[in-house]
Design an enzyme around this catalytic site. Structure first.
Site, short mmCIF file in Angstrom:
data_model
loop_
_atom_site.label_atom_id
_atom_site.label_comp_id
_atom_site.label_asym_id
_atom_site.label_seq_id
_atom_site.Cartn_x
_atom_site.Cartn_y
_atom_site.Cartn_z
N ASN A 34 31.12 20.12 67.92
CA ASN A 34 31.18 20.95 69.40
C ASN A 34 30.44 21.16 70.28
OD1 ASN A 34 34.25 20.69 69.93
ND2 ASN A 34 34.45 22.23 68.86
N GLY A 85 27.94 18.94 56.05
CA GLY A 85 27.98 20.55 56.91
C GLY A 85 29.17 20.98 55.82
N ASP A 107 43.76 17.84 67.95
CA ASP A 107 45.01 18.12 69.46
C ASP A 107 46.20 18.53 68.72
OD1 ASP A 107 42.60 20.03 70.60
OD2 ASP A 107 41.29 18.11 70.47
N GLY A 114 33.52 22.12 56.63
CA GLY A 114 32.93 21.18 55.34
C GLY A 114 33.61 21.35 53.59
N ARG A 169 33.39 26.21 74.12
CA ARG A 169 32.96 24.82 73.44
C ARG A 169 31.82 24.13 73.92
NH1 ARG A 169 38.18 24.09 73.47
NH2 ARG A 169 39.41 23.56 70.93
N ASN A 172 24.24 23.03 69.03
CA ASN A 172 24.48 21.65 67.97
C ASN A 172 24.28 20.09 68.85
OD1 ASN A 172 26.11 23.53 66.68
ND2 ASN A 172 28.14 23.03 67.36
N GLY A 196 30.22 24.24 54.86
CA GLY A 196 30.67 25.19 55.86
C GLY A 196 32.06 26.02 55.66
N ARG A 244 48.47 20.35 66.72
CA ARG A 244 48.91 21.41 67.39
C ARG A 244 50.19 20.98 67.91
NH1 ARG A 244 42.74 22.99 69.10
NH2 ARG A 244 42.79 24.44 67.15
N HIS A 293 37.99 17.02 74.25
CA HIS A 293 38.39 18.20 73.78
C HIS A 293 37.93 19.01 73.94
CE1 HIS A 293 39.51 20.24 69.49
NE2 HIS A 293 37.55 20.62 69.54
N1 LIG Z 1 36.84 18.77 66.45
C1 LIG Z 1 37.43 20.05 66.28
O1 LIG Z 1 38.26 19.83 66.78
C2 LIG Z 1 36.86 21.18 65.98
C3 LIG Z 1 35.99 21.06 65.60
N2 LIG Z 1 34.68 21.41 65.16
C4 LIG Z 1 33.26 22.22 65.01
O2 LIG Z 1 33.02 22.26 63.63
C5 LIG Z 1 32.42 22.89 64.17
C6 LIG Z 1 31.75 23.03 61.91
O3 LIG Z 1 32.21 24.13 62.67
P1 LIG Z 1 32.68 25.70 60.76
O4 LIG Z 1 32.57 24.62 59.66
O5 LIG Z 1 33.66 26.34 61.36
O6 LIG Z 1 30.88 26.21 61.11
P2 LIG Z 1 30.51 26.73 59.97
O7 LIG Z 1 29.43 27.48 60.59
O8 LIG Z 1 31.45 27.34 58.99
O9 LIG Z 1 29.76 25.35 59.27
C7 LIG Z 1 28.83 24.93 59.37
C8 LIG Z 1 28.33 24.22 58.82
O10 LIG Z 1 26.96 23.12 59.03
C9 LIG Z 1 25.89 23.83 58.27
N3 LIG Z 1 24.56 23.06 59.49
C10 LIG Z 1 24.04 23.49 59.81
N4 LIG Z 1 23.10 22.67 60.94
C11 LIG Z 1 23.49 21.32 59.45
C12 LIG Z 1 22.68 20.48 59.34
N5 LIG Z 1 21.48 19.96 60.30
N6 LIG Z 1 22.53 19.82 59.14
C13 LIG Z 1 23.70 19.66 57.94
N7 LIG Z 1 24.58 20.39 58.41
C14 LIG Z 1 24.42 21.88 58.68
C15 LIG Z 1 25.64 24.87 58.17
O11 LIG Z 1 24.35 25.20 57.02
C16 LIG Z 1 26.88 25.26 57.92
O12 LIG Z 1 27.12 25.07 56.55
C17 LIG Z 1 31.45 23.80 65.16
O13 LIG Z 1 30.21 22.59 66.10
C18 LIG Z 1 33.14 23.89 65.85
O14 LIG Z 1 32.86 23.93 66.94
C19 LIG Z 1 35.75 23.43 64.79
C20 LIG Z 1 36.82 23.06 64.69
C21 LIG Z 1 37.24 22.04 65.28
O1 LIG Z 2 37.97 26.07 69.60
C1 LIG Z 2 36.71 25.75 68.90
O2 LIG Z 2 35.92 26.32 69.26
C2 LIG Z 2 37.09 24.85 67.23
C3 LIG Z 2 38.18 23.45 67.98
O3 LIG Z 2 37.64 22.75 68.56
C4 LIG Z 2 38.73 23.64 67.89
O4 LIG Z 2 39.69 24.54 67.13
O5 LIG Z 2 40.22 22.92 68.67
#
Ligand SMILES: NC(=O)C1=CN([C@@H]2O[C@H](COP(=O)(O)OP(=O)(O)OC[C@H]3O[C@@H](n4cnc5c(N)ncnc54)[C@H](O)[C@@H]3O)[C@@H](O)[C@H]2O)C=CC1
Ligand SMILES: O=C([O-])CC(=O)C(=O)O
Length: 347
Positions: free
Chosen positions: A151, A40, A182, A46, A119, A126, A43, A185, A209
């Protein structure tokens, strides 16, 4: 600039530091070869995560995989004059090459939230993405440590575990839900309220989360702040639980936290690398297979080592407010875990 980012990454982990590496005879160039893949990588998370991993001297090979856009990201990042060799991989036919020989796979692949969504609303898209990526991990790098960012983490980690179990490759010591944001923050908000320098602050965050499953333990925060009332603690807890939503709303439809998440993801991957390299006392909070409550997965402090999880640490003494929070989060966390397990076993 580079040095300050690198030292910020090191500071992100309270107990470990490159000083340990140096004491053990590693300079950044002589640290063991380590391959890290970001799935990813093109993204919102990423790209900055690829940048931060390129700055990490513990990485010798950096594989950047996405369904589109990785040649450009890889070409760009590869010009940075740091240790790792960078390669971009695009499309499913190149996924195996990206994964082969990996020590750590970081997964920020999948859709992010828009205002008004939880989420869990991301589950339908996802869950399938995570399932197919983990199927490939089981095939091409079954011994790698997996850092799950996608997520809903409360369900995607159980999904990964079930996929690995079916493939016969599951090692509970190597699967981590990344909850570092978390902690990041909680530290920032606590330091602001308590008026203490943020660099020295530590706050464990346990549970899961999402919303109320995120339980910061401010009663264990250090340094101790005597200037915080019960109302302050309630407000800090709520702000930590709603931190993701705060960013989603501020971005107004343009996604969720990406830059702070890339930082948090880089801190956690760095801690895993240090653990693999034998650095002692590397402790971070993470959502892992756990027996510290009756739930099969739970976030708490974890000691990292050469095999991944060395020890899942207990919760420590909780305030009455935290005890209540712990009981209230269990039903939601339990059902998110069960939803993930069911998804793999029904599909
Ligand atoms: N664990 C945490 O604390 C957090 C988790 N997240 C989660 O992280 C994820 C990504 O967020 P963003 O980067 O903002 O989204 P984004 O949409 O900007 O990037 C996601 C990337 O994943 C790629 N992608 C989609 N399907 C794929 C596959 N099968 N194989 C490889 N790549 C693939 C897309 O092409 C895109 O480049 C979301 O599910 C978001 O909710 C976001 C913030 C905090
Ligand atoms: O809030 C969201 O969807 C992304 C995330 O997990 C975070 O920022 O903690």
């Amino acid at each position: 600039m580079l040095r300050s980012i690198q030292s910020a990454l090191r500071r992100g982990n309270s107990a470990s530091s490159s000083a340990h590496l140096l004491r053990r005879g590693f300079s950044s160039e002589s640290a063991p070869e380590r391959k890290v893949a970001v799935l990813g990588a093109a993204g919102g998370i990423g790209q900055p995560l690829a940048l931060l991993m390129k700055l990490n001297p513990l990485v010798s090979k950096l594989a950047l995989y996405d369904i589109a856009g990785t040649p450009g990201v890889a070409a760009d990042v590869s010009h940075i004059n740091t240790r790792s060799e960078v390669a971009g991989y695009m499309g499913e036919e190149q996924l195996g090459q990206a994964l082969e020989g990996c020590d750590i796979v970081v997964i920020p692949a999948g859709v992010p939230r828009k205002p008004g969504m939880t989420r869990d609303d991301l589950f339908n898209i996802n869950a399938g993405i995570v399932k197919s990526l983990c199927t490939a991990i089981a095939k091409y790098c079954p011994h790698a440590i997996v850092n799950m960012i996608s997520n809903p983490v409360n369900s995607t980690v159980p999904i990964a575990a079930e996929v690995f179990k079916k493939a016969g490759t599951y090692d509970e010591k190597k699967l981590f839900g990344v909850t570092t944001l978390d902690v990041v923050r909680a530290k920032t908000f606590y330091a602001g309220k308590a008026k203490v320098p943020v660099g020295g602050v530590d706050v464990p965050v346990v549970g899961g989360h999402a919303g109320i499953t995120i339980l910061p333990l401010f009663s264990q925060a250090t340094p101790k702040a005597n200037n915080l009332s019960d109302e302050d603690i309630t407000a800090l807890t709520k702000r930590t639980q709603d931190g993701g939503t705060e960013v989603v709303e501020a971005k107004a439809g343009k996604g969720s936290a990406t830059l702070s998440m890339a930082y948090a993801g880089a801190v956690f991957a760095d801690a895993c690398l240090k653990g693999l390299n034998g650095v002692q006392d590397v402790v971070e909070c993470s959502f892992v297979q756990s027996s510290i409550t009756e739930l099969p997965f739970f976030a708490s402090k974890v000691r990292l080592g050469k095999n991944g999880v060395e020890e899942v640490l207990g919760l420590g003494p909780l305030s009455d407010y935290e005890k209540q929070g712990l009981e209230s989060l269990k039903p939601e966390l339990k059902s998110s875990i069960e939803k993930g397990i069911k998804f793999v076993n029904q599909s």
